[in-house]
Scaffold this motif. Structure first.
Motif, short mmCIF file in Angstrom:
data_model
loop_
_atom_site.label_atom_id
_atom_site.label_comp_id
_atom_site.label_asym_id
_atom_site.label_seq_id
_atom_site.Cartn_x
_atom_site.Cartn_y
_atom_site.Cartn_z
N ILE A 123 4.05 0.60 2.34
CA ILE A 123 5.41 0.56 1.78
C ILE A 123 6.03 1.94 1.60
CG2 ILE A 123 4.61 0.58 -0.63
CD1 ILE A 123 6.84 -1.36 -1.31
N SER A 124 5.16 2.99 1.52
CA SER A 124 5.66 4.33 1.26
C SER A 124 4.54 5.33 1.52
CB SER A 124 6.14 4.45 -0.19
OG SER A 124 6.92 5.61 -0.38
N MET A 125 4.89 6.59 1.75
CA MET A 125 3.86 7.60 1.99
C MET A 125 4.33 8.98 1.53
SD MET A 125 4.09 8.71 6.02
CE MET A 125 3.03 10.13 5.60
N ASP A 126 3.36 9.84 1.28
CA ASP A 126 3.70 11.25 1.06
C ASP A 126 2.67 12.14 1.73
OD1 ASP A 126 1.50 11.63 -0.87
OD2 ASP A 126 2.81 10.80 -2.41
N MET A 127 3.09 13.37 1.97
CA MET A 127 2.27 14.42 2.59
C MET A 127 2.36 15.63 1.67
SD MET A 127 0.46 15.18 5.37
CE MET A 127 0.98 13.86 6.47
N TYR A 135 3.32 9.67 13.69
CA TYR A 135 2.44 8.61 14.16
C TYR A 135 2.52 7.39 13.24
CZ TYR A 135 -1.68 6.42 16.24
OH TYR A 135 -2.54 5.56 16.88
N ILE A 136 2.47 7.63 11.95
CA ILE A 136 2.54 6.54 10.98
C ILE A 136 3.86 5.77 11.14
CG2 ILE A 136 2.73 6.00 8.51
CD1 ILE A 136 0.78 8.42 8.08
N LEU A 137 4.96 6.49 11.24
CA LEU A 137 6.27 5.84 11.36
C LEU A 137 6.40 5.10 12.69
CD1 LEU A 137 8.58 8.60 9.83
CD2 LEU A 137 7.74 6.51 8.74
N ARG A 138 5.86 5.68 13.74
CA ARG A 138 5.94 5.03 15.05
C ARG A 138 5.18 3.70 15.07
NH1 ARG A 138 2.65 6.90 19.38
NH2 ARG A 138 2.65 8.98 18.42
N LYS A 139 4.15 3.60 14.22
CA LYS A 139 3.34 2.39 14.19
C LYS A 139 3.90 1.32 13.25
CE LYS A 139 0.01 3.59 17.01
NZ LYS A 139 -0.40 2.78 18.18
N ILE A 193 0.84 -1.20 0.00
CA ILE A 193 0.00 0.00 0.00
C ILE A 193 0.87 1.25 0.00
CG2 ILE A 193 -1.69 1.35 1.32
CD1 ILE A 193 -2.66 -1.39 2.46
N TYR A 194 0.51 2.17 -0.86
CA TYR A 194 1.12 3.51 -0.90
C TYR A 194 0.06 4.48 -0.39
CZ TYR A 194 1.69 7.95 -3.57
OH TYR A 194 1.73 9.27 -3.97
N LEU A 195 0.41 5.21 0.67
CA LEU A 195 -0.51 6.16 1.28
C LEU A 195 -0.15 7.58 0.89
CD1 LEU A 195 -2.77 6.92 3.33
CD2 LEU A 195 -0.98 6.93 5.11
N ARG A 213 -7.17 7.07 12.89
CA ARG A 213 -7.80 5.74 12.93
C ARG A 213 -7.43 4.96 11.67
NH1 ARG A 213 -12.88 4.56 15.70
NH2 ARG A 213 -12.98 2.30 15.87
N ILE A 214 -7.39 5.66 10.53
CA ILE A 214 -6.95 5.03 9.28
C ILE A 214 -5.49 4.59 9.40
CG2 ILE A 214 -6.56 5.38 6.81
CD1 ILE A 214 -9.51 5.32 7.47
N PHE A 215 -4.66 5.45 9.97
CA PHE A 215 -3.24 5.11 10.12
C PHE A 215 -3.07 3.85 10.97
CE2 PHE A 215 -2.50 10.00 10.05
CZ PHE A 215 -2.82 10.05 8.72
#
Length: 320
Positions: free
Chosen positions: A286-290, A313-317, A242-244, A274-276
């Motif tokens: 696998i990867s994310m962007d903001m 938060y995403i990285l901590r999880k 998944i790419y977020l 909650r989604i995260f």
């Protein structure tokens, strides 16, 4: 025209003094070049900025997103650090667009994302306009397709970003249209937070044509979590990775005033987190962007802080 890469000045990452690793600024290593080597302990995090506004300009938005990466870094720097101390976190600096040549900067971003994934990094890309998603997504596809793995794209956004090209050129409203056309049957896309007032009928028709799944703002609420979770289940079970992508204009402007296209409506940080949580449990991210932070219109860095908190938060999880 060759796109420019600007190393991040170490002074951007500053925070409360500490003799031990307590804050994010202490965990970051700013690299002078794009020579990517495998992390010593098997997996790392790589931060890459996209200092680009050309896509927003082409889409008739209000420019200023090129300043977004620096603002997010500054807000991340002073946050408490709760990841494992042996996780390597590298800041690769910013790739910028020279003049109107957005395409060259996109090519360098795609190449860099592919190399990061090949070397076992989790890429965190900071925009910049949402045209970044085309370059980012292409880099992930180029990594996964040879492995025979199926990518699912989840976009938290008020917009589909499925608009057609302008005079044959991409823009901040077209990244997923470009990915859909380039990858066709391999394109699997779920968009959460769609606002009808921001998406003409033709975009819903385009979404149906490309078998896009979506949830509109009225149903994308905490009170409707069971339906949201079922939608996520149905989507995530059909893909390998998944790419977020998180467009800050999907949040209500009460939380995210500093964006290219603000809206008084939109989802809350509580729902996004909650989604995260859900995505972390899939172990498929696998990867994310903001994207789309526009510091020129931010208030007390509220939007930049929100972006930084989401990333932390995403990285901590994740399982690093």
């Amino acid at each position: 025209m060759t796109p420019l890469r600007h190393p991040t000045p170490p002074h951007i990452w500053t925070g409360r003094p500490s003799d031990s690793l307590q804050y994010w600024y202490q965990a970051i290593s700013c690299l002078d070049d794009l020579q990517i080597k495998k992390p010593t302990n098997g997996k790392g995090i790589a931060i890459l900025g996209y200092a680009g506004d050309e896509g927003v300009r082409r889409n008739l938005g209000r420019t200023g997103a090129a300043k977004g990466p620096e603002s997010i870094r500054k807000m991340m720097a002073s946050m408490a650090f709760h990841l494992a101390e042996d996780v390597e976190i590298h800041d690769l600096g910013d790739i910028s667009t020279e003049g109107e040549d957005m395409e060259s900067s996109h090519s360098l971003i795609s190449k860099t994302v592919t190399e990061l994934l090949q070397n076992h990094y989790f890429p965190v890309l900071l925009g910049g306009g949402h045209d970044l998603a085309f370059a980012h997504g292409r880099g992930i596809f180029d990594y996964l397709i040879p492995k025979g793995e199926k990518l699912g794209i989840i976009n938290l956004d008020a917009h589909f970003d499925l608009r057609t090209l302008n005079n044959g050129k991409g823009h901040s409203g077209s990244p997923f249209f470009q990915l859909a056309n380039d990858y066709q049957s391999q394109f699997h896309y779920l968009c959460l937070g769609i606002q009808k007032a921001a998406n003409p009928k033709v975009l819903f028709e385009t979404a149906l044509k490309h078998k896009v799944r979506w949830m509109e703002m009225e149903e994308f609420t905490l009170g409707n979590w069971e339906t949201i979770a079922q939608t996520l289940d149905n989507f995530c079970l059909q893909v390998n990775k998944i790419y977020l992508s998180i467009d800050l204009d999907g949040f209500s402007s009460a939380y995210a005033p500093g964006v290219s296209a603000p809206s008084p409506l939109g989802f809350s940080p509580e729902l996004a987190f909650r989604i995260f949580d859900y995505l972390a449990k899939t172990r498929k991210l696998i990867s994310m962007d903001m994207v789309e932070l526009n510091p020129d219109f931010d208030r007390d860095n509220a939007t930049a802080r929100l972006a930084a908190r989401c990333i932390e938060y995403i990285l901590r999880k994740q399982d690093f």
